[in-house]
Scaffold this active site. Structure first.
Site, PDB file in Angstrom:
ATOM      1  N   GLY A   4       0.834  -1.198   0.000  1.00 53.03           N
ATOM      2  CA  GLY A   4       0.000   0.000   0.000  1.00 53.03           C
ATOM      3  C   GLY A   4       0.867   1.246   0.000  1.00 53.03           C
ATOM      4  O   GLY A   4       2.027   1.201   0.433  1.00 53.03           O
TER       5      GLY A   4
ATOM      6  N   GLN B 191       3.134  10.073   0.746  1.00 56.52           N
ATOM      7  CA  GLN B 191       4.452   9.436   0.890  1.00 56.52           C
ATOM      8  C   GLN B 191       5.387   9.741  -0.280  1.00 56.52           C
ATOM      9  O   GLN B 191       6.586   9.550  -0.176  1.00 56.52           O
ATOM     10  CB  GLN B 191       4.304   7.910   1.040  1.00 56.52           C
TER      11      GLN B 191
ATOM     12  N   CYS C  10       6.005  -0.144   6.939  1.00 53.34           N
ATOM     13  CA  CYS C  10       5.660   1.073   6.199  1.00 53.34           C
ATOM     14  C   CYS C  10       6.773   1.358   5.199  1.00 53.34           C
ATOM     15  O   CYS C  10       7.951   1.272   5.553  1.00 53.34           O
ATOM     16  CB  CYS C  10       5.509   2.240   7.163  1.00 53.34           C
ATOM     17  N   LEU C  11       6.399   1.683   3.964  1.00 53.16           N
ATOM     18  CA  LEU C  11       7.417   1.951   2.936  1.00 53.16           C
ATOM     19  C   LEU C  11       8.250   3.186   3.269  1.00 53.16           C
ATOM     20  O   LEU C  11       9.333   3.369   2.710  1.00 53.16           O
ATOM     21  CB  LEU C  11       6.769   2.119   1.556  1.00 53.16           C
TER      22      LEU C  11
ATOM     23  N   GLU D   5      -3.246   3.063   5.483  1.00 55.37           N
ATOM     24  CA  GLU D   5      -3.159   4.097   4.435  1.00 55.37           C
ATOM     25  C   GLU D   5      -4.092   5.274   4.725  1.00 55.37           C
ATOM     26  O   GLU D   5      -3.738   6.424   4.472  1.00 55.37           O
ATOM     27  CB  GLU D   5      -3.458   3.497   3.055  1.00 55.37           C
TER      28      GLU D   5
HETATM   29 ZN    ZN Z   1       2.964   3.607   5.633  1.00 61.76          ZN
END
Ligand code: ZN
Length: 173
Positions: free
Chosen positions: A46, A51, A94-95, A137
């Site tokens: 996601g 981001q 989390c990316l 998200e």
């Molecule tokens: Zn995240």
């Protein structure tokens, strides 16, 4: 385009609520395409627009629900309107902070209302991993981070870990 940098978790934009999207037009669709590409190349499940430095309420995901059915979707102006009373705790990452998973309590299922990429109003009952992803998200669109949902001690450890890997972002720029 897939090289679009993902902002690090301590970036100030990530702690601010994103703006609602007034009109679902070609620019929103193009941004969603970019976001899918960024998410795929980072092997994420996601991603929120904020981001990659676009503070608007747009999220994408590619993840299964409790039945194992895949959901590859973009959601415009997502809002969680019903939450289960039961909570589950699952490992979550989390990316914006790669390689660091922590157990986060979430509602077992949620109902999310959103517009799809053609502007149509939709509602979805999200279960299983999809429910976790939607909550993660949607939190991003509200400026809330996954480690804001855990104990102070765990959050402190997560921040310390991030300080160690922070240099990697600095040299990427
Ligand atoms: Zn995240």
């Amino acid at each position: 385009m897939p090289d679009e940098p993902i902002l690090p978790i301590d970036h100030p934009l990530l702690s601010r609520p994103s703006e609602p999207i007034e009109k679902v037009d070609y620019r929103v669709r193009e941004l969603a395409e970019v976001m899918f590409a960024v998410m795929d190349s980072a092997r994420g499940a996601g991603l929120a627009a904020v981001q990659i430095g676009q503070p608007i309420r747009l999220i994408v995901m590619d993840i299964v629900d409790a039945e194992g059915v895949g959901h590859r979707k973009a959601m415009v102006n997502p809002a969680i309107v019903v939450r289960s009373e039961c909570s589950v705790v699952r490992q979550e990452g989390c990316l914006s902070m790669p390689g660091y998973d922590i157990p986060v309590p979430r509602h077992e299922w949620v109902v999310v209302e959103f517009q799809d990429i053609d502007g149509r109003y939709r509602s979805l009952t999200a279960t299983g991993p999809l429910a976790v992803c939607v909550q993660h998200e949607v939190d991003h669109t509200n400026g809330v981070l996954f480690y804001d949902r855990v104990s102070r001690l765990r959050r402190q450890r997560a921040r310390e870990h991030f300080c160690k890997i922070r240099r990697r972002y600095a040299t990427d720029r």
